[in-house]
Write a protein that holds these residues in place. Structure first.
Motif, PDB file in Angstrom:
ATOM      1  N   ALA B 197       0.748  -1.211   0.064  1.00  0.00           N
ATOM      2  CA  ALA B 197       0.175   0.000  -0.148  1.00  0.00           C
ATOM      3  C   ALA B 197       1.029   1.288   0.067  1.00  0.00           C
ATOM      4  N   LEU B 396      -3.830  -4.706   7.244  1.00  0.00           N
ATOM      5  CA  LEU B 396      -4.031  -5.118   5.748  1.00  0.00           C
ATOM      6  C   LEU B 396      -3.798  -6.626   5.700  1.00  0.00           C
ATOM      7  N   ASN B 766      -6.933   2.653  10.822  1.00  0.00           N
ATOM      8  CA  ASN B 766      -7.309   1.366  10.931  1.00  0.00           C
ATOM      9  C   ASN B 766      -8.622   1.208  11.219  1.00  0.00           C
ATOM     10  N   ASN B 769     -10.702   2.039   8.095  1.00  0.00           N
ATOM     11  CA  ASN B 769     -10.827   0.893   7.164  1.00  0.00           C
ATOM     12  C   ASN B 769     -11.635  -0.170   7.685  1.00  0.00           C
ATOM     13  N   ARG B 773     -15.013  -1.796   5.867  1.00  0.00           N
ATOM     14  CA  ARG B 773     -14.876  -2.957   5.163  1.00  0.00           C
ATOM     15  C   ARG B 773     -15.624  -3.691   4.268  1.00  0.00           C
ATOM     16  N   THR B 777     -13.280  -0.820   0.454  1.00  0.00           N
ATOM     17  CA  THR B 777     -12.670   0.222   0.187  1.00  0.00           C
ATOM     18  C   THR B 777     -11.186   0.096   1.046  1.00  0.00           C
ATOM     19  N   LYS B 778     -10.174   0.697   0.764  1.00  0.00           N
ATOM     20  CA  LYS B 778      -8.825   0.837   1.563  1.00  0.00           C
ATOM     21  C   LYS B 778      -8.290   2.371   1.423  1.00  0.00           C
ATOM     22  N   THR B 780      -5.427   4.679   2.730  1.00  0.00           N
ATOM     23  CA  THR B 780      -4.015   5.039   3.377  1.00  0.00           C
ATOM     24  C   THR B 780      -3.467   6.319   3.361  1.00  0.00           C
TER      25      THR B 780
END
Lengths: 293, 796
Positions: B197, B396, B766, B769, B773, B777-778, B780
C-alpha cells in the motif's frame, strides 16, 4: 497582524450614524459585533478610514412581535437569538441556526445585522432569512427601504445595501399553523463555516408539503433559495420524486470548489441534506436513504 | 553511572514516608499561571525596546533583484530597515547537517535572504520600528523587485533530471538517503502473501498557542547579549547565537520563563530569531520579534509530509515474515538548523516494524528539497509515520488472511520476556511490555463486546470501526541523537539543590517547562528524596546564567534524564545534611533520617531537629559546630543515559468510530491508550500528556494539513482554514498503564510526551478501514477528510 490606523466614531443615534455614513461613504465601515470586520482589518484585507461603531444604539436592539411579524433589531446578538422565547416560538429556525454559528465567544458579540450585511455565502443567517421569506429593513438618507431577503444578497460579501445605508432590522413572518423547520449543516468541526448547509421552512399538511422553502448556503456566491423545492410541493413525496428533486437541485446549484470540497461533493452533500430534510419534516425516515441505494 | 537499588522488600530512595512519587499533586506553577502571572516573552517590555517585522517573500522561489526602502525608511516610527546583505556583516550563515547522518547535505542559510528567497515566507528584509503596527505600515511601502524562479513543489518529481535544482552547488535536490537491509526480505516474501500500500501523510505544523517570541538585548557596555526566548533548549540557543555572532558563550545569556506551548516547534533555531539577535547587536538596543499567526503558519517548522510505499509478508498462520518500506519526504529548501531535517525520515527507518518479531526488514528513505517552508522535528518525530505504515500493513495483512487484527498482533508482537533484544534496524530494547499492554487494552475496551456491537449495528446500516495500533517510542535520548553528529546539543542534564537558611530548598535544573510539568516533577522528586514538603521546594529553570548546563526539554527527556539528575542531587544533599545533623546531634548519619522537614531517628521515628534549626546553625552559628566540619548544603549532579542510546517505551492505542457513509463524516466515539513509561512520577501529568498527544494525533488523522498549491503558495495559513483538533470533535480518551521501569536510572522513568501522538492516527486510520470493510475500500491517506472518504466510497 496589526490594523492600519483608522478613525473611530461612536454613533449616538441612527440619524447620527447615517450622517457619518453620508460624510464618509465607502471609506467608512460600520462596526457592529466586529467578529468578521476586525479580523479582516487585522489581516489588512480591509483598511477603512473610519469605523462607525453602532454598538451603543439601543434602538437597534431587541426582538418584538408586531401583529404577524417578528421584528429583530439589527444589533441583536446571536446569543440573544439563542435564548429568546419569541424566537423559539415564532422563528425557531433562527435559534437552531445560531447554535451552529462559531463558538460562544463569537456568538456573544456577533449580531444578526452584521451577519446579513457581511453576506458571507457560507454563513447561516442569510440562508435562514431566505427560507423564512424575511424582509430586510434598511435606512438611508432618503428614509427607509424594505428589501425582500430574496433580493438582498448579490454576491460574495455583496448586498443591496448602499454605502450610505444602515441595516436596522429584519422582519420575519410569524410561523403559522403547520409550519415546520429544518436546519442542518456539514462542517468539519463544530463552529466552522459549513461545507454545505440547509435552512428550510415548510408547511406540512396531510403528510405532504403545501409549502417548502429551501435555503442552501455555502453552495455558491450567495445563499440559494432552491427552485427544486417546487417539485415536492403539493405532491406525494416518493423516493422517486425525491430523487427527481435532488437531481434538479444538483443541476440548479453551481457550487465552488475549495479546500474543503469539490463542486461534486457539495452537490452530493446538498442532495443528502435535501433527503434528510424531507425525511425529517415528513417524519418518514425511509426517505433519507434515497431511491437508488 | 552506577545505580544502586535496594533489595526487594526494602524501601527505595523514592518510597519514603512523605513521597510524592506516583501521586497526583497540584503543579506548583498552577496558581501563578491561572492568576495571569505567567511571564511570557510575548508580554515582555524593556526600556528602548524596538519591534521587528519581517517582509517575507510572496514567491516560493525568486531572485531578489532590488529592494527599495527609501520611502519606508522615512516613515514615522521607523528605526531601521535592514536587508540580508546588510545583516551578513553581523551574523554568519549556517548549514544544517550532522556528521552521523551520512551524506546529508544542505546549503548555507542566511538570517535574512541574500539575493534569493527559497520559500514563500522567507524573510527578505527586517523593518525595525517603535511598534509592530508602525513596522507593518512601513512594510507596505517597501518595494522589492523579484524575478520569479521555477519552484520545486512536488516531492515526487524533485529528483527528476528535468526538475530545477534548488541549490546548484549541491548538484541535485536530494538532501539525504538512507537504506537498510536486515535479514532476507526477498526470501521471506517468497513463501508469503504480500500486501502492498501507498501511505500518504499531510504536511502539518504545531500551532502553539503563544507563537514564537524572542527579545534580544545587546548590551554594548557589558559586551553581552541577553536573549529572552520561548525555547525548549536554552543552552543550545546560547551556543548557536554565540557561534554565529562571533561571541563566546559566556557573552550570551538565554532566559526562558513561561512558554505557551512548544510541541517541538520551539526546539529549533529559526532564521528570523537569528536575525533578531543580530539586529539587537547591530542597532544596540532591545529588539522584539513575535511571530503573528500567519507568519507562524509560514515559518514555524512543518512536519510529516511523507509518501511511503509499504509491503508486508504474511503466512496463512498469521506469521509476519517481512516489512519493506520506501519513504519519500520533502523538507523545504534547507535542512533545519542545528538538528537537521533528516531526523524524521531516519526515525521512520528506525521504527517501522519495531514492535514485531520478524527479523526481515528492508527500507529506503529519501529526503528531498522543495520550495516550501522548512520541515523538521515536531512532537513524536517520525513515529506517526512509522506507526501508521506498520500498523496499516499489519491490518491489511490480517484482512488478507482473514484473521482478527488482535490475533495477528498477539502472534507477532515481541514477547514480554524476550528482553533485552534489538530490532532489525538495530534499536536496542531494554524492557517492553507489548503483550501486557495489549491484554490491558482489550480488557479496558471490552473488545469482544465492541465487535458484537459493531456487527449488530452493521445490520442496521450503521458503520462503526475498531482500529488498533501498537507502537514503540524513543525517549531519554543519549548523545546518540545529536551529540555524536557534532551538534552542540547536550544530552546530559544537571540539577543543583541547596538548603536555604530556613530549611527550604532551592533547586535549579537545566530542563525547561512548556506546560508539561517539568517544574512539578522536579519538585516532587526533590521533596520526596530529601524528605522536604513540596511547598518548601522552589524550582528555577530556563536561565543559562542560573541553571546547570543541559539539554532542555525535548524528545521526552525531561523526567527520565532531568528527573534522575534531580534525584541524585537530592540524595547527595540529603547525605550532606545528615552528616551535619549527625555532628550536631552526636549521632551517625545512618541513625538519622529526614522526614517532612525534620531530622528524625531512623529507628523509632522520634523527632530530633527541624531542618530550619539545622540551617540556622550552619549559616549563622557555624562557630558552634565541631571542628573539622564544613557543611555543604548545596549539591549538584548530572545524568545522561549511557548504556542504551534511547529508553524505548511502548504502548497500544485503540479507536472506536462511526462513519456516515452518505456524507463521509467520521465521528470519533472513544479512544483508549495503554502506555508503559516506566516509573510514573505524577499520574495526572502523564495521563494529560498522553491525552494531549492523542489529540495532536487525531488532528493529523482527520483535520490538519498545510495545503500548498503547485506554485508553492501555502493557501490555508490561518486558523479558519487550517483545522486544528478541537474539543467538540474529540472522544473520551481512557488511559491505562503498564510499568516497566528502566534500570539505567534509579528513578526508572522513561518519557511519556509523545506516546499519544505516535499511535493515534494509525488507530483511527485502521478504524476507518475497519468500518468501511463491507464496501471493499482501502484508504491509506491522512487526513481522512469527508472528501477522501466519499471519493473512496465512489459516492462522488
Amino acid at each position: 497582524m496589526k490594523a492600519v490606523a483608522f478613525a473611530y466614531a461612536r454613533a449616538t443615534s441612527v440619524v447620527n450614524a447615517l450622517e457619518l455614513l453620508a460624510a464618509h461613504g465607502d471609506k467608512a465601515k460600520v462596526l457592529s459585533g466586529g467578529q468578521s470586520l476586525m479580523p479582516a482589518m487585522n489581516l489588512r484585507l480591509l483598511s477603512p478610514d473610519i469605523l462607525i461603531d453602532i454598538g451603543g444604539l439601543a434602538e437597534l436592539r431587541g426582538i418584538a412581535v408586531r401583529g404577524d411579524v417578528l421584528v429583530v433589531g439589527a444589533l441583536t446578538r446571536h446569543v440573544d437569538l439563542l435564548g429568546s422565547p419569541e424566537i423559539a416560538l415564532h422563528a425557531p429556525l433562527l435559534r437552531d441556526a445560531v447554535a451552529h454559528v462559531a463558538h460562544p465567544a463569537i456568538r456573544n458579540r456577533g449580531t444578526i445585522g452584521g451577519s446579513l450585511a457581511h453576506a458571507d455565502p457560507a454563513s447561516e443567517l442569510p440562508a435562514c432569512v431566505l427560507a423564512l421569506d424575511a424582509t430586510i429593513v434598511v435606512r438611508g438618507p432618503a428614509g427607509e427601504r424594505r428589501i425582500a431577503a430574496t433580493e438582498f444578497f448579490k454576491g460574495i460579501y455583496e448586498t443591496a445595501l448602499s454605502p450610505d445605508e444602515l441595516l436596522v432590522a429584519v422582519e420575519v413572518p410569524v410561523a403559522g399553523q403547520g409550519t415546520a423547520f429544518f436546519f442542518q449543516e456539514y462542517a468539519r468541526r463544530h463552529g466552522d463555516y459549513a461545507i454545505v448547509g440547509l435552512a428550510a421552512c415548510a408547511v406540512v399538511a396531510a403528510s405532504s408539503f403545501s409549502d417548502l422553502r429551501l435555503g442552501f448556503f455555502a453552495v455558491g456566491d450567495r445563499p440559494v433559495l432552491a427552485a427544486a423545492a417546487g417539485k415536492l410541493i403539493n405532491a406525494s413525496v416518493t423516493p422517486a420524486l425525491l430523487a427527481e428533486a435532488t437531481a434538479a437541485l444538483a443541476d440548479e446549484l453551481d457550487p465552488q470548489e475549495d479546500q474543503q470540497a469539490t463542486a461534486a461533493m457539495r452537490r452530493h452533500l446538498a442532495a443528502a441534506l435535501l433527503r434528510r430534510c424531507a425525511a425529517a419534516l415528513l417524519a418518514r425516515p425511509e426517505l433519507e436513504k434515497g431511491a437508488t441505494r | 553511572m552506577t545505580v544502586t537499588r535496594p533489595p526487594a522488600g526494602m524501601l527505595s530512595v523514592l518510597d519514603r514516608p512523605n513521597s510524592y512519587i506516583g501521586k497526583t499533586v497540584p503543579r506548583p506553577n498552577l496558581d501563578r499561571l491561572l492568576q495571569g502571572r505567567g511571564q511570557y516573552v510575548s508580554d515582555l517590555e524593556l526600556p528602548r525596546m524596538a519591534h521587528v517585522v519581517f517582509l517575507r517573500s510572496p514567491y516560493a522561489h525568486a531572485k531578489i533583484v532590488a529592494i527599495d526602502a527609501d520611502v519606508a525608511k522615512r516613515m514615522s516610527g521607523v528605526i531601521s530597515i535592514v536587508t540580508g546583505r546588510e545583516l551578513e556583516a553581523v551574523i554568519t550563515p549556517w548549514v544544517g547537517v550532522l556528521s552521523h547522518l551520512k551524506g546529508l547535505k544542505s546549503a548555507p542559510q542566511h538570517a535574512i535572504a541574500v539575493d534569493r528567497a527559497c520559500w514563500q515566507g522567507e524573510a527578505v528584509a527586517a523593518i525595525v520600528a517603535t511598534s509592530r503596527a508602525a513596522a507593518e505600515d512601513a512594510m507596505e511601502h517597501i518595494s522589492v523587485d523579484y524575478e520569479e524562479l521555477e519552484a520545486v513543489t512536488d516531492m515526487r518529481t524533485a529528483l527528476d533530471p528535468a526538475t530545477h535544482v534548488i541549490h546548484p552547488s549541491l548538484g541535485d535536490n536530494l538532501a539525504f538517503e538512507r537504506t537498510l537491509n536486515a535479514g532476507d526480505v526477498d526470501h521471506a516474501l517468497l513463501g508469503s502473501e504480500v500486501v502492498e500500500a501507498d501511505f500518504v501523510f499531510g504536511r502539518h505544523t504545531g500551532v502553539t498557542l503563544e507563537p514564537r517570541a524572542v527579545v534580544a538585548d545587546w548590551s554594548a557596555a557589558e559586551g553581552r547579549l541577553t536573549i529572552y526566548q520561548g525555547t525548549q533548549a536554552p543552552h543550545m540557543v546560547q551556543n548557536i547565537a554565540a557561534l554565529h555572532l562571533g561571541l563566546r558563550e559566556a557573552q550570551v545569556r538565554v532566559i526562558c520563563k513561561d512558554v505557551g506551548g512548544s510541541f517541538g516547534i520551539k526546539v529549533h533555531i529559526y532564521a528570523d530569531e537569528m536575525a533578531t539577535y543580530a539586529l539587537s547587536k547591530l542597532l544596540r538596543r532591545p529588539i522584539k520579534f513575535v511571530a503573528d499567526r500567519v507568519e507562524s503558519f509560514n515559518t514555524d517548522i512543518h512536519a510529516r509530509d511523507h509518501r511511503c510505499r509499504g509491503r508486508i509478508g504474511v503466512r496463512p498462520d498469521g506469521t509476519i515474515t517481512a516489512f519493506e518500506i520506501d519513504d519519500l519526504t520533502g523538507i523545504g529548501p534547507y535542512s533545519m538548523y542545528p538538528r537537521t531535517s533528516a531526523i524524521e525520515a531516519n526515525q521512520v527507518v528506525n521504527l517501522v516494524g519495531g514492535p514485531y518479531l520478524t527479523p526481515n526488514y528492508r527500507a529506503r528513505a529519501r529526503v528531498v528539497f522543495q520550495n516550501k517552508n522548512v520541515m523538521c522535528q515536531y512532537r513524536a518525530v517520525g513515529h506517526p509515520i512509522a506507526c501508521s505504515v506498520t500498523e496499516g500493513l499489519v491490518d491489511l495483512a490480517a484482512a488478507r488472511i482473514g484473521m482478527d487484527p488482535v490475533e495477528i498482533r498477539r502472534r507477532n508482537l515481541i514477547a514480554d520476556d524476550a528482553y533485552p533484544c534489538a530490532s532489525p534496524s538495530g534499536m536496542k530494547f531494554e524492557q517492553l511490555s507489548h503483550h501486557a499492554s495489549l491484554a490491558k487494552l482489550l480488557q479496558m475496551m471490552d473488545y469482544d463486546a465492541l465487535r458484537a456491537e459493531q456487527a449488530a449495528l452493521r445490520a442496521k446500516n450503521v458503520h462503526r470501526g475498531i482500529g488498533i495500533a501498537s507502537f514503540i517510542e524513543v525517549t531519554n535520548p543519549s548523545a546518540a541523537f545529536y551529540g555524536v553528529g557534532g551538534a552542540k546539543i547536550s544530552s546530559q542534564d544537571g540539577v543543583a539543590v541547596r538548603l536555604d537558611a530556613q530549611g527550604s530548598v532551592i533547586c535549579q535544573t537545566s530542563i525547561t517547562e512548556q506546560g508539561q510539568g517539568s517544574e512539578s516533577l522536579t519538585a516532587q522528586i526533590v521533596g520526596s528524596v530529601l524528605g522536604v514538603s513540596m511547598d518548601r521546594v522552589r524550582v528555577t529553570l530556563g536561565d543559562t546564567d542560573n541553571t546547570p548546563y543541559g539539554g532542555g526539554t525535548w524528545a521526552s527527556r525531561g523526567a527520565g534524564i532531568g528527573g534522575e539528575a534531580a534525584l541524585q542531587a537530592a540524595k547527595a544533599l540529603r547525605q550532606n545534611i545528615l552528616d551535619v545533623a549527625a555532628a550536631i546531634l552526636q549521632s551517625t548519619p545512618a541513625e538519622l533520617d529526614i522526614v517532612t522537614n525534620s531530622i528524625i531517628n531512623a529507628g523509632d521515628g522520634a523527632p530530633r531537629m527541624e531542618l530550619n534549626e539545622l540551617a540556622r546553625i550552619v549559616y549563622f552559628r557555624p562557630d558552634t559546630l565541631p571542628p573539622g566540619i564544613q557543611p555543604e548544603l548545596m549539591a549538584t549532579r548530572h545524568f545522561v543515559p549511557r548504556q542504551y542510546p534511547f529508553a524505548f517505551t511502548n504502548g497500544i492505542q485503540a479507536s472506536w468510530l462511526e462513519i456516515d457513509t452518505d456524507t463521509g463524516f467520521v465521528t470519533l466515539l472513544k479512544h483508549w491508550v495503554v502506555e508503559d513509561c516506566g516509573t510514573i512520577i505524577n499520574p495526572q501529568l502523564v495521563d494529560e500528556q498522553i491525552r494531549g498527544g492523542v489529540v495532536q494525533g487525531l488532528g493529523a488523522a482527520l483535520f490538519e494539513k498545510c495545503i500548498y498549491d503547485e506554485r508553492g503558495q501555502l493557501t490555508n495559513a490561518n486558523m479558519a482554514d487550517y483545522l486544528v483538533p478541537m474539543s467538540g470533535e474529540m472522544p473520551d480518551i481512557d488511559i491505562g498503564h503498564v510499568v516497566s521501569p528502566t534500570r539505567e536510572s534509579e528513578l526508572g522513568a522513561k518519557g511519556a510526551g509523545e506516546a499519544g501522538t505516535a499511535g493515534a492516527a494509525a488507530a483511527v486510520a485502521n478504524a476507518v478501514n475497519d468500518a468501511l470493510r463491507p464496501f471493499g475500500t482501502k484508504i491509506t491517506e491522512i487526513p481522512l477528510t469527508p472528501q477522501v472518504i466519499l471519493t473512496a466510497l465512489g459516492r462522488i
